[in-house]
Write a protein that holds these residues in place. Structure first.
Motif, mmCIF file in Angstrom:
data_model
loop_
_atom_site.group_PDB
_atom_site.id
_atom_site.type_symbol
_atom_site.label_atom_id
_atom_site.label_comp_id
_atom_site.label_asym_id
_atom_site.label_seq_id
_atom_site.Cartn_x
_atom_site.Cartn_y
_atom_site.Cartn_z
ATOM 1 N N LYS A 56 12.591 -12.903 -17.466
ATOM 2 C CA LYS A 56 11.498 -11.947 -17.234
ATOM 3 C C LYS A 56 10.271 -12.318 -18.064
ATOM 4 C CE LYS A 56 13.555 -8.820 -20.648
ATOM 5 N NZ LYS A 56 14.170 -7.488 -20.851
ATOM 6 N N ILE A 61 7.713 -11.348 -15.015
ATOM 7 C CA ILE A 61 8.091 -10.320 -14.044
ATOM 8 C C ILE A 61 8.851 -9.224 -14.776
ATOM 9 C CG2 ILE A 61 9.395 -9.813 -11.947
ATOM 10 C CD1 ILE A 61 8.993 -12.694 -11.091
ATOM 11 N N TYR A 62 8.286 -8.054 -14.830
ATOM 12 C CA TYR A 62 8.918 -6.919 -15.505
ATOM 13 C C TYR A 62 9.098 -5.793 -14.500
ATOM 14 C CZ TYR A 62 7.569 -9.482 -19.686
ATOM 15 O OH TYR A 62 7.424 -10.457 -20.637
ATOM 16 N N TYR A 63 10.285 -5.265 -14.446
ATOM 17 C CA TYR A 63 10.579 -4.173 -13.521
ATOM 18 C C TYR A 63 11.541 -3.221 -14.204
ATOM 19 C CZ TYR A 63 14.533 -7.328 -12.810
ATOM 20 O OH TYR A 63 15.592 -8.164 -13.013
ATOM 21 N N ASN A 84 11.284 -9.598 -6.606
ATOM 22 C CA ASN A 84 9.956 -9.332 -7.170
ATOM 23 C C ASN A 84 9.206 -10.620 -7.500
ATOM 24 O OD1 ASN A 84 9.929 -6.172 -7.894
ATOM 25 N ND2 ASN A 84 11.980 -6.982 -8.328
ATOM 26 N N GLU A 86 7.046 -12.228 -5.967
ATOM 27 C CA GLU A 86 5.606 -12.250 -5.661
ATOM 28 C C GLU A 86 4.782 -11.689 -6.827
ATOM 29 O OE1 GLU A 86 7.242 -8.305 -4.408
ATOM 30 O OE2 GLU A 86 7.806 -10.413 -4.097
ATOM 31 N N GLN A 87 5.452 -11.018 -7.785
ATOM 32 C CA GLN A 87 4.752 -10.464 -8.946
ATOM 33 C C GLN A 87 4.662 -11.464 -10.107
ATOM 34 O OE1 GLN A 87 6.503 -6.740 -10.100
ATOM 35 N NE2 GLN A 87 6.684 -6.001 -7.989
ATOM 36 N N ILE A 88 5.038 -12.692 -9.864
ATOM 37 C CA ILE A 88 5.060 -13.683 -10.937
ATOM 38 C C ILE A 88 3.682 -13.796 -11.587
ATOM 39 C CG2 ILE A 88 4.570 -15.555 -9.320
ATOM 40 C CD1 ILE A 88 6.240 -17.388 -11.111
ATOM 41 N N ASN A 89 3.703 -13.883 -12.920
ATOM 42 C CA ASN A 89 2.476 -14.079 -13.684
ATOM 43 C C ASN A 89 2.359 -15.573 -13.971
ATOM 44 O OD1 ASN A 89 0.616 -14.352 -15.934
ATOM 45 N ND2 ASN A 89 0.810 -12.135 -16.225
ATOM 46 N N TRP A 90 1.462 -16.235 -13.234
ATOM 47 C CA TRP A 90 1.386 -17.693 -13.340
ATOM 48 C C TRP A 90 0.916 -18.145 -14.726
ATOM 49 C CZ3 TRP A 90 3.786 -20.717 -10.130
ATOM 50 C CH2 TRP A 90 4.058 -20.259 -8.835
#
Length: 513
Positions: A56, A61-63, A84, A86-90
């Motif tokens: 994470k 990606i945090y959920y 999730n 698509e929520q990746i922080n590049w």
């Protein structure tokens, strides 16, 4: 929340008491059942758990977990991660990859390659990454501009000491015992891994005692049950830590952060910390390369590795360790049932007796020397008797008996006509072969070199063997018995003093005189 803290501190206190008690009772000997395949399979799976917990931070990606799962935790972790994706922080991902590559290359290409020039003092590359990561995060405002998660506010000072809940013992005694053993086994698996790597010894009972003291002390500061940390140990080892001074320095740094410099690290990206842990775990994850080695070496060790690894991955660390432990016990019991009785002969020009199927050795006339390759007790006693009867057949233990022959005559008409049936011919041949082989020897010498102990079932088995063979005028002698075996014979009142000899040659000579 306050009630949960009381339960946690009470559990930590009683776990510490139980661990100290186990140490005094020398229960650390259970570590002998933690075989190398078990430890390496477990530490590899545990490393994968730690690796997965950092994903994470690596992907940013945090959920929110819908519910806590005990079983198949990793399966659902990666399922949610990919759901999730698509929520990746590049920014976090690239930052993490750069840190991991930098840490790995520095460790392998500089610290290892130039170890002599550095006088075995590796570069503190992890500290360098933390400092640079914090500076870059502050200057570029990674949290504000790129949405990267940072450490955030760090509480100052210690919690006030409080007495743990002593009156919860009866409600948590079973949990405390189980947790004490699991915490100990987890710690010992990690310590044994690095003890073998750096070639030093550990005292399993002292480890029990140290964990107990630690948990008792921690329980007064609102701490839960503690044990050795795989991720922290790996990071300390990869940083070049060699002695317990590492713990003092690390604790002093943590204390300094808590009291003074915590605010300076609030902008440290969590991706940076995750990268440090992942880079340190790479060598443990590469232990999967053990599988071809154990497959060639021993299939049972291979099974132990696989079962421990898979159960730890699919279930959880505590369940995986318990299942691996039970697997070792089961497979060791299976090994002990693989008792074999070998016929021995004398090596020419030497007073040595070795298996005739592997050495150029010859048997003495009228004497048969045999040796069991394991101890004789309730698990192996029947197997030993069967193997001995097969190696040293006599009239009383022939494969066929009168009841079998009579049954053949009644049901199949064996011997009814002038010509014998095929089954009756086989019976006659077996009977004749057995009788012929029983005439080849008048004495059986059992070499107890590999017999470490016997029990009541083993002694009763030996009594039956002596009775059966002596009914056919075949004497049973024993050689190379250790003191434990002889003492047990005396306690069982077997009266074998005239049958026991110091060496096989002494027993043979007594019959040839």
């Amino acid at each position: 929340m306050e009630f949960k803290i009381k339960i946690a501190t009470g559990l930590a206190f009683w776990c510490g008491v139980i661990q100290i008690l186990f140490s005094l009772l020398k229960f650390g000997s259970i570590s002998k059942f933690l075989s190398q395949p078990l430890l390496r399979g477990f530490t590899t799976a545990a490393a994968f758990h730690v690796f997965s917990s950092q994903m994470k931070h690596i992907f940013g990606i945090y959920y929110v977990n819908r519910k806590r799962r005990k079983f198949f935790k990793l399966v659902f972790l990666y399922l949610r991660l990919f759901q999730n994706i698509e929520q990746i922080n590049w920014a976090a991902f690239i930052f993490s990859i750069v840190c991991i590559v930098f840490l790995y290359l520095t460790r392998t290409q500089i610290n290892e390659r130039f170890k002599t020039q550095l006088k075995n003092i590796p570069l503190p590359i992890e500290l360098f990454v933390i400092i640079v990561g914090t500076v870059v995060s502050n200057l570029a405002e990674l949290n504000k501009n790129y949405g990267m998660t940072v450490v955030g506010s760090i509480p100052k000072g210690f919690p006030e000491p409080q007495l743990p809940e002593f009156n919860l013992l009866m409600d948590m005694i079973l949990d405390a015992i189980i947790l004490s053993v699991i915490a100990y086994a987890t710690s010992l698996s990690v310590s044994d891994l690095f003890a073998r790597k750096h070639k030093y010894k550990i005292d399993s009972n002292k480890e029990f005692f140290a964990l107990g003291v630690s948990n008792i002390a921690n329980s007064f500061f609102q701490s839960f049950v503690s044990c050795g940390s795989l991720s922290r140990t790996v990071v300390a080892d990869s940083s070049g830590g060699k002695t317990q001074l590492v713990t003092i320095i690390a604790s002093s740094v943590v204390l300094t952060v808590m009291l003074w410099i915590g605010p300076f690290l609030e902008q440290l990206p969590k991706a940076c910390l995750g990268a440090i842990i992942v880079a340190a775990l790479l060598n443990l994850l590469l232990q999967v390369r053990d599988l071809p080695y154990y497959w060639r070496l021993d299939k049972l060790d291979f099974i132990t590795w696989i079962v421990t690894f898979v159960s730890t991955i699919i279930l959880d660390v505590d369940f995986g360790l318990c299942i691996g432990f039970l697997t070792v016990l089961f497979l060791n019991t299976y090994r002990s049932q693989n008792l074999q009785v070998k016929i021995q002969g004398r090596v020419k020009d030497f007073e040595l007796y070795r298996p005739v199927d592997k050495y150029l050795a010859s048997e003495q006339e009228s004497i048969r020397v045999v040796y069991p390759n394991q101890s004789i007790y309730f698990v192996t006693s029947d197997i030993f008797k069967q193997q001995l009867n097969f190696s040293c057949p006599s009239k009383s233990n022939m494969i066929t008996d009168l009841s079998l022959i009579e049954n053949c005559k009644i049901n199949y008409g064996c011997g009814a006509g002038p010509e014998k049936s095929d089954l009756e011919i086989k019976i006659d041949e077996t009977e004749n072969d057995t009788l012929d082989s029983s005439k080849k020897f008048e004495t059986i010498i059992i070499d107890f070199s590999d017999v470490q102990f016997v029990d009541e079932a083993g002694c009763k088995c030996l009594k039956e063997i002596i009775r059966d063979y002596e009914s056919d005028n075949i004497q049973i002698l024993f050689a190379c018995c250790n003191e434990n075996v002889i003492d047990y014979f005396k306690r069982m009142k077997m009266e074998l003093d005239d049958r026991i000899f110091l060496t096989v040659q002494d027993a043979v000579s007594s019959k040839l005189c």
